[in-house]
Design a protein around this motif. Structure first.
Motif, PDB file in Angstrom:
ATOM      1  N   GLY A 192       0.789  -1.229   0.000  1.00  0.00           N
ATOM      2  CA  GLY A 192       0.000   0.000   0.000  1.00  0.00           C
ATOM      3  C   GLY A 192       0.823   1.281   0.000  1.00  0.00           C
ATOM      4  N   SER A 193       2.118   1.190  -0.246  1.00  0.00           N
ATOM      5  CA  SER A 193       3.043   2.351  -0.194  1.00  0.00           C
ATOM      6  C   SER A 193       3.189   2.899   1.223  1.00  0.00           C
ATOM      7  CB  SER A 193       2.606   3.469  -1.153  1.00  0.00           C
ATOM      8  OG  SER A 193       2.846   3.108  -2.488  1.00  0.00           O
ATOM      9  N   ALA A 207       6.483   1.995  -6.530  1.00  0.00           N
ATOM     10  CA  ALA A 207       5.575   1.216  -5.695  1.00  0.00           C
ATOM     11  C   ALA A 207       4.313   0.845  -6.466  1.00  0.00           C
ATOM     12  CB  ALA A 207       5.212   1.999  -4.440  1.00  0.00           C
ATOM     13  N   VAL A 208       3.659  -0.205  -5.962  1.00  0.00           N
ATOM     14  CA  VAL A 208       2.386  -0.673  -6.531  1.00  0.00           C
ATOM     15  C   VAL A 208       1.339  -0.613  -5.413  1.00  0.00           C
ATOM     16  CG1 VAL A 208       1.189  -2.533  -7.725  1.00  0.00           C
ATOM     17  CG2 VAL A 208       3.646  -2.194  -8.097  1.00  0.00           C
ATOM     18  N   PRO A 209       0.731   0.555  -5.209  1.00  0.00           N
ATOM     19  CA  PRO A 209      -0.285   0.696  -4.171  1.00  0.00           C
ATOM     20  C   PRO A 209      -1.687   0.464  -4.725  1.00  0.00           C
ATOM     21  CG  PRO A 209       0.263   2.848  -5.029  1.00  0.00           C
ATOM     22  CD  PRO A 209       1.039   1.840  -5.850  1.00  0.00           C
ATOM     23  N   ALA A 210      -2.696   0.595  -3.846  1.00  0.00           N
ATOM     24  CA  ALA A 210      -4.072   0.652  -4.325  1.00  0.00           C
ATOM     25  C   ALA A 210      -4.292   2.016  -4.978  1.00  0.00           C
ATOM     26  CB  ALA A 210      -5.048   0.421  -3.177  1.00  0.00           C
ATOM     27  N   ALA A 211      -5.487   2.259  -5.510  1.00  0.00           N
ATOM     28  CA  ALA A 211      -5.685   3.379  -6.441  1.00  0.00           C
ATOM     29  C   ALA A 211      -6.303   4.632  -5.857  1.00  0.00           C
ATOM     30  CB  ALA A 211      -6.562   2.912  -7.609  1.00  0.00           C
ATOM     31  N   GLU A 212      -6.796   4.588  -4.622  1.00  0.00           N
ATOM     32  CA  GLU A 212      -7.659   5.684  -4.157  1.00  0.00           C
ATOM     33  C   GLU A 212      -6.934   7.013  -3.962  1.00  0.00           C
ATOM     34  OE1 GLU A 212      -6.314   3.493  -0.448  1.00  0.00           O
ATOM     35  OE2 GLU A 212      -7.037   2.945  -2.429  1.00  0.00           O
ATOM     36  N   ILE A 213      -5.617   6.986  -3.722  1.00  0.00           N
ATOM     37  CA  ILE A 213      -4.862   8.245  -3.599  1.00  0.00           C
ATOM     38  C   ILE A 213      -3.651   8.210  -4.543  1.00  0.00           C
ATOM     39  CG2 ILE A 213      -5.623   8.975  -1.312  1.00  0.00           C
ATOM     40  CD1 ILE A 213      -3.058   7.696  -0.164  1.00  0.00           C
ATOM     41  N   LEU A 242      -4.692   7.572   6.376  1.00  0.00           N
ATOM     42  CA  LEU A 242      -5.579   6.802   5.519  1.00  0.00           C
ATOM     43  C   LEU A 242      -5.016   5.405   5.263  1.00  0.00           C
ATOM     44  CD1 LEU A 242      -7.582   8.115   2.546  1.00  0.00           C
ATOM     45  CD2 LEU A 242      -6.329   5.995   2.299  1.00  0.00           C
ATOM     46  N   LEU A 243      -3.708   5.300   5.045  1.00  0.00           N
ATOM     47  CA  LEU A 243      -3.114   3.998   4.752  1.00  0.00           C
ATOM     48  C   LEU A 243      -3.109   3.088   5.969  1.00  0.00           C
ATOM     49  CD1 LEU A 243      -0.129   4.995   2.435  1.00  0.00           C
ATOM     50  CD2 LEU A 243      -2.423   4.238   1.811  1.00  0.00           C
ATOM     51  N   THR A 244      -3.084   3.687   7.169  1.00  0.00           N
ATOM     52  CA  THR A 244      -3.195   2.874   8.386  1.00  0.00           C
ATOM     53  C   THR A 244      -4.558   2.201   8.439  1.00  0.00           C
ATOM     54  OG1 THR A 244      -1.678   4.330   9.581  1.00  0.00           O
ATOM     55  CG2 THR A 244      -3.106   2.926  10.899  1.00  0.00           C
ATOM     56  N   ALA A 245      -5.602   2.967   8.126  1.00  0.00           N
ATOM     57  CA  ALA A 245      -6.951   2.388   8.091  1.00  0.00           C
ATOM     58  C   ALA A 245      -7.071   1.358   6.978  1.00  0.00           C
ATOM     59  CB  ALA A 245      -7.986   3.495   7.911  1.00  0.00           C
ATOM     60  N   GLN A 246      -6.338   1.562   5.910  1.00  0.00           N
ATOM     61  CA  GLN A 246      -6.420   0.637   4.770  1.00  0.00           C
ATOM     62  C   GLN A 246      -5.915  -0.752   5.123  1.00  0.00           C
ATOM     63  OE1 GLN A 246      -3.586   0.403   1.507  1.00  0.00           O
ATOM     64  NE2 GLN A 246      -5.112   1.362   0.192  1.00  0.00           N
ATOM     65  N   THR A 247      -4.984  -0.853   6.068  1.00  0.00           N
ATOM     66  CA  THR A 247      -4.497  -2.175   6.474  1.00  0.00           C
ATOM     67  C   THR A 247      -5.618  -3.045   7.029  1.00  0.00           C
ATOM     68  OG1 THR A 247      -3.905  -1.438   8.707  1.00  0.00           O
ATOM     69  CG2 THR A 247      -2.207  -1.273   7.020  1.00  0.00           C
ATOM     70  N   ILE A 248      -6.680  -2.426   7.539  1.00  0.00           N
ATOM     71  CA  ILE A 248      -7.805  -3.160   8.116  1.00  0.00           C
ATOM     72  C   ILE A 248      -8.890  -3.400   7.077  1.00  0.00           C
ATOM     73  CG2 ILE A 248      -9.594  -3.140   9.901  1.00  0.00           C
ATOM     74  CD1 ILE A 248      -7.767  -1.132  11.426  1.00  0.00           C
ATOM     75  N   MET A 251     -10.052  -3.215   0.437  1.00  0.00           N
ATOM     76  CA  MET A 251     -10.853  -2.786  -0.715  1.00  0.00           C
ATOM     77  C   MET A 251     -12.121  -2.050  -0.296  1.00  0.00           C
ATOM     78  SD  MET A 251      -8.878  -5.526  -1.337  1.00  0.00           S
ATOM     79  CE  MET A 251      -9.687  -7.124  -1.298  1.00  0.00           C
ATOM     80  N   GLU A 252     -12.624  -2.338   0.889  1.00  0.00           N
ATOM     81  CA  GLU A 252     -13.760  -1.572   1.417  1.00  0.00           C
ATOM     82  C   GLU A 252     -13.385  -0.095   1.498  1.00  0.00           C
ATOM     83  OE1 GLU A 252     -16.862  -2.285   2.510  1.00  0.00           O
ATOM     84  OE2 GLU A 252     -16.891  -4.471   2.298  1.00  0.00           O
ATOM     85  N   LEU A 253     -12.176   0.174   1.995  1.00  0.00           N
ATOM     86  CA  LEU A 253     -11.710   1.561   2.120  1.00  0.00           C
ATOM     87  C   LEU A 253     -11.448   2.171   0.747  1.00  0.00           C
ATOM     88  CD1 LEU A 253      -9.288   3.146   4.598  1.00  0.00           C
ATOM     89  CD2 LEU A 253      -8.753   3.318   2.168  1.00  0.00           C
ATOM     90  N   THR A 254     -10.771   1.440  -0.123  1.00  0.00           N
ATOM     91  CA  THR A 254     -10.466   1.966  -1.460  1.00  0.00           C
ATOM     92  C   THR A 254     -11.732   2.449  -2.152  1.00  0.00           C
ATOM     93  OG1 THR A 254      -8.479   0.626  -1.773  1.00  0.00           O
ATOM     94  CG2 THR A 254      -9.633   1.333  -3.761  1.00  0.00           C
ATOM     95  N   LYS A 255     -12.759   1.624  -2.128  1.00  0.00           N
ATOM     96  CA  LYS A 255     -13.992   1.963  -2.837  1.00  0.00           C
ATOM     97  C   LYS A 255     -14.756   3.087  -2.138  1.00  0.00           C
ATOM     98  CE  LYS A 255     -14.162  -2.522  -5.044  1.00  0.00           C
ATOM     99  NZ  LYS A 255     -14.903  -3.757  -5.356  1.00  0.00           N
ATOM    100  N   TYR A 256     -14.682   3.129  -0.819  1.00  0.00           N
ATOM    101  CA  TYR A 256     -15.337   4.220  -0.098  1.00  0.00           C
ATOM    102  C   TYR A 256     -14.667   5.559  -0.425  1.00  0.00           C
ATOM    103  CZ  TYR A 256     -17.226   7.118   3.635  1.00  0.00           C
ATOM    104  OH  TYR A 256     -17.849   8.130   4.332  1.00  0.00           O
ATOM    105  N   VAL A 257     -13.339   5.564  -0.438  1.00  0.00           N
ATOM    106  CA  VAL A 257     -12.615   6.806  -0.741  1.00  0.00           C
ATOM    107  C   VAL A 257     -12.869   7.239  -2.180  1.00  0.00           C
ATOM    108  CG1 VAL A 257     -10.334   7.892  -0.936  1.00  0.00           C
ATOM    109  CG2 VAL A 257     -10.850   6.402   1.012  1.00  0.00           C
ATOM    110  N   LEU A 258     -12.903   6.304  -3.110  1.00  0.00           N
ATOM    111  CA  LEU A 258     -13.199   6.655  -4.502  1.00  0.00           C
ATOM    112  C   LEU A 258     -14.603   7.246  -4.637  1.00  0.00           C
ATOM    113  CD1 LEU A 258     -11.588   3.639  -6.397  1.00  0.00           C
ATOM    114  CD2 LEU A 258     -10.792   6.009  -6.409  1.00  0.00           C
TER     115      LEU A 258
END
Length: 298
Positions: A192-193, A207-213, A242-248, A251-258
């Motif tokens: 997640g960077s 890096a290869v993170p998720a896409a929301e940021i 935000l990335l700390t919350a993403q560890t939990i 994809m729920e977080l990624t889609k919510y942020v998007l």
């Protein structure tokens, strides 16, 4: 040569759980506008192991069509069997994708010889494909150490890159790069960077993170590459809540942020993950608002 921020884009599902292709296109457009240096699909962040082979191929074709040569595409080809892995790789190359990301399968645990045989078989089937060996920690992947990764890669010239995301990632990246495998072009960070500054200092390519940021991750990378270490570190600190919350929530977080960023309204997740409750969403709203007020996000 691959370099920079290569987001692994999510798979967009409608309320009925089916693929939402219109939303998928919007996410692709978002990461391109955000300055991504390439796009990865499908990865763990794409819920690849909850997609059928047909869905994966259709979405890969959609991505190729939408990107239209503007950015390099990395196809995740990992699957439950060797046969399906080779099928995914073959389909990717048919569609003009030469970069193939493949996770070291957990089923082999730390049996280096089995990993070596597996990657050799895939490389031979892919002919001119460029393999990115993804090393993820257990329970997702095999969680290989630097010596094991080197042993798997050293006699396989098709493995041009390694994506390292075991913890701590930094020492493993250093050990791999210090070994100087002649055919290895470099190492990317994952996770997640969350550790991108340390990884870049050690010589990672990005890096290869998720896409929301994606835009924030691109800003961090560009500041570092331009020699502005202070700016890179300040931006990095802004990303961490935000990335700390993403560890939990992943994809729920990624889609919510998007959704909060008005990119797409496609919140359905197939993977069994913890759900964001009202207080968790409120906390994320405040984090996003802070980033917007600081003009950190586009």
């Amino acid at each position: 040569m691959l370099k920079g921020i290569l987001p692994a884009i999510p798979t967009c599902f409608g309320p009925d759980g089916r693929i939402d292709k219109e939303a998928q296109i919007k996410v692709i457009q978002f990461v391109i506008k955000a300055g991504a240096h390439g796009i990865v699909f499908p990865g763990v962040a794409s819920e690849y192991n909850y997609l059928s082979a047909v869905e994966r191929i259709e979405l890969m074709q959609l991505l190729v069509s939408e990107v239209d040569g503007r950015l390099p595409i990395v196809a995740g080809i990992g699957a439950k069997s060797n046969e399906e892995t080779i099928l995914m790789g073959t389909e990717a190359m048919k569609n003009g994708i030469e970069y193939l990301m493949l996770m070291a399968p957990k089923r082999f645990e730390k049996n280096v010889e089995k990993h070596r045989t597996f990657f050799k078989e895939v490389a031979e089937a892919m002919h001119n494909g460029i393999i990115i060996l993804q090393n993820a920690p257990s329970p997702i992947g095999a969680g290989l150490n630097a010596e094991e990764l080197i042993a798997i890669s050293e006699n396989n010239p098709s493995i041009k890159y390694i994506k390292e995301e075991t913890l701590p990632s930094g020492p493993t990246i250093s050990a791999i790069l210090n070994h100087k495998l002649p055919h290895l072009l470099g190492v990317f960070g994952g996770g997640g960077s969350r550790y991108i500054i340390d990884e870049l200092h050690r010589g990672s390519l990005g890096a290869v993170p998720a896409a929301e940021i994606t835009d924030l991750h691109v800003s961090i990378y560009n500041a570092f590459e331009n020699g502005d270490a202070k700016k890179a570190r300040n931006l990095y600190r802004m990303s961490l809540p935000l990335l700390t919350a993403q560890t939990i929530y992943r994809m729920e977080l990624t889609k919510y942020v998007l959704k909060k960023r008005e990119v797409v309204d496609a919140l359905h997740v197939r993977a069994p993950l913890p759900k964001l409750d009202a207080l968790a969403k409120h906390d994320l709203d405040l984090i996003i608002q802070d980033l917007l007020e600081e003009n950190i996000l586009i």
